[in-house]
Scaffold this motif. Sequence first.
Motif, PDB file in Angstrom:
ATOM      1  N   SER A 164       3.936   5.473  -7.373  1.00 40.17           N
ATOM      2  CA  SER A 164       4.265   4.067  -7.604  1.00 40.17           C
ATOM      3  C   SER A 164       5.528   4.023  -8.450  1.00 40.17           C
ATOM      4  O   SER A 164       5.526   4.520  -9.581  1.00 40.17           O
ATOM      5  N   GLU A 226       1.796 -13.343  -5.545  1.00 41.22           N
ATOM      6  CA  GLU A 226       1.037 -12.737  -6.638  1.00 41.22           C
ATOM      7  C   GLU A 226      -0.247 -12.059  -6.181  1.00 41.22           C
ATOM      8  O   GLU A 226      -0.794 -11.210  -6.888  1.00 41.22           O
ATOM      9  N   GLU A 228      -0.449 -10.130  -3.533  1.00 40.69           N
ATOM     10  CA  GLU A 228      -0.105  -8.962  -2.705  1.00 40.69           C
ATOM     11  C   GLU A 228      -1.023  -7.782  -3.025  1.00 40.69           C
ATOM     12  O   GLU A 228      -1.129  -7.344  -4.167  1.00 40.69           O
ATOM     13  N   SER A 229      -1.688  -7.277  -1.994  1.00 43.26           N
ATOM     14  CA  SER A 229      -2.607  -6.150  -2.187  1.00 43.26           C
ATOM     15  C   SER A 229      -2.958  -5.543  -0.838  1.00 43.26           C
ATOM     16  O   SER A 229      -2.801  -6.177   0.219  1.00 43.26           O
ATOM     17  N   ARG A 364      -2.429   1.802  -9.026  1.00 39.77           N
ATOM     18  CA  ARG A 364      -1.312   1.018  -8.510  1.00 39.77           C
ATOM     19  C   ARG A 364      -0.950   1.421  -7.087  1.00 39.77           C
ATOM     20  O   ARG A 364      -0.402   0.632  -6.326  1.00 39.77           O
ATOM     21  N   SER A 371      -2.452  -2.958  -5.708  1.00 42.94           N
ATOM     22  CA  SER A 371      -1.884  -4.298  -5.620  1.00 42.94           C
ATOM     23  C   SER A 371      -0.739  -4.448  -6.608  1.00 42.94           C
ATOM     24  O   SER A 371      -0.587  -3.659  -7.547  1.00 42.94           O
ATOM     25  N   ARG A 372       0.070  -5.480  -6.398  1.00 49.37           N
ATOM     26  CA  ARG A 372       1.143  -5.814  -7.329  1.00 49.37           C
ATOM     27  C   ARG A 372       0.573  -6.121  -8.720  1.00 49.37           C
ATOM     28  O   ARG A 372       1.142  -5.771  -9.749  1.00 49.37           O
ATOM     29  N   ASP A 376       1.131  -5.570 -13.506  1.00 47.96           N
ATOM     30  CA  ASP A 376       1.048  -6.504 -14.633  1.00 47.96           C
ATOM     31  C   ASP A 376       0.035  -6.013 -15.668  1.00 47.96           C
ATOM     32  O   ASP A 376       0.239  -6.178 -16.875  1.00 47.96           O
TER      33      ASP A 376
END
Length: 484
Positions: A164, A226, A228-229, A364, A371-372, A376
Amino acid sequence: MAEADIAVIGLAVMGQNLILNMNDHGFTVCAFNRTTKLVDDFLANEAKGTKIIGAHSIEEMCKKLKRPRRVMMLIKAGDAVDSMINQILPFLEKGDIIIDGGNSDYNHSNRRYQELKEKGISFVGCGVSGGEEGARFGPSLMPGGDPEAWPHIKDIFQKIAAKSNGEPCCDWVGNGGSGHFVKMVHNGIEYGDMQLIAEAFNLLSEAVELNYDQMAEVMDDWNKGELESFLIEITANILKYRDEKGEPVVPKIRDSAGQKGTGKWTCIAALEYGLPVTLIGEAVFARCLSALKEERVYASEHLSGPHVAPETVIQDKRVFIKQISKALYASKIVSYAQGFMLLAETSKQFNWDLNFGAIALMWRGGCIIRSRFLGDIKRAFDNNKDLPNLLLDAFFTKAISEANDSWRVVVGAAIRLEIPVPAFSSALAFYDGYKRKVLPANLLQALRDYFGAHTYELLDQPGTWVHTNWTGKGGRVTSNTYNA
């Protein structure tokens, strides 16, 4: 002759793919399986033309390994793991390493770690996520156990792991059974993610009344933002899929979900350590409810509700679709917050000193819940490694605040329309409970003291426990004080 860098036991698809992955990265692997014909077939077919070698006995396998010997098992969890370890041990010496790459119970890994340490053998329990494709081209790897083993397996594991932003989705987790515990929580969160997506799908279908192509389009759109996965991505693919008749497949599938147990294990651990991991619990129970297919069919014919038409609740379908996405995102934040609460408490219990930012990075890429969003989470723990709860990180506090109204609209609409949303609603209930200064647990304590003399603690006298004679005449209350 010692020529292999590592041995892999278990030649089901996961084992074969992991071996091929290791070979691709320049490592010489010795393949072994209890049914030795599988070794010969693998070498003659999938592994043909590679550096992969085989063995027809455990003794032969161990003789082909460089020191310290590294033996990785990808076999069924439970007694089979103990049996295989006992068969390997006579051919190992102090400093050698046994790695369990299956979905083992972390309690068993704790025990194996201690037992093998006493014999001078390093044990590593390694969570492996990503399925068959991940094993072949880059899984998420979560190794934990004897830290002395890590320098000897780090290069192999980090090279074969998913990447990642150039960083391997693999790092040392901690001592004992920590690797398998982290994998268990990963799977529990996976249960939660899947249930949340299923509830969003149900709302899109029954409340918004979209067809399968339209729902696939919505999921594709969500996967650009947000949400995204991997799971959202494959949900869109599933909804697009048509059978030989050109018809969607999902409505033809029996609505009874199976489970292998890791979600249940997560819930048991949460109960054992007193953590409110409510969303994963609801996800597990939702699968249990789905299994009552015949009863549900009967109940659908005999139990009634208000039968409100969707158009009386949903004023603007486009707006409601956006509100569903916000509710899904907020619920997802709560699910991960609960999962990391459980990791934090268990880390304290076992002195694992888990690195939560590193765990988020491990998830990740390569794994099912990639996912994005996990980027975070990593940033949140990089900013504050002692963060008590993800909900208290500024990024997630703001995200929940922006989704709050939509979340409540969606749960309220679902209730009016008789659409079950156990994960959405339990996430909201947790959030509301977590942010309340006072909960009605004071009455619970009074009730416990009334019927069981369990005592209660007074707000103005912390550490002092009181028992009241609740049935005293004339309403007179007498108290006995106990110092905790």
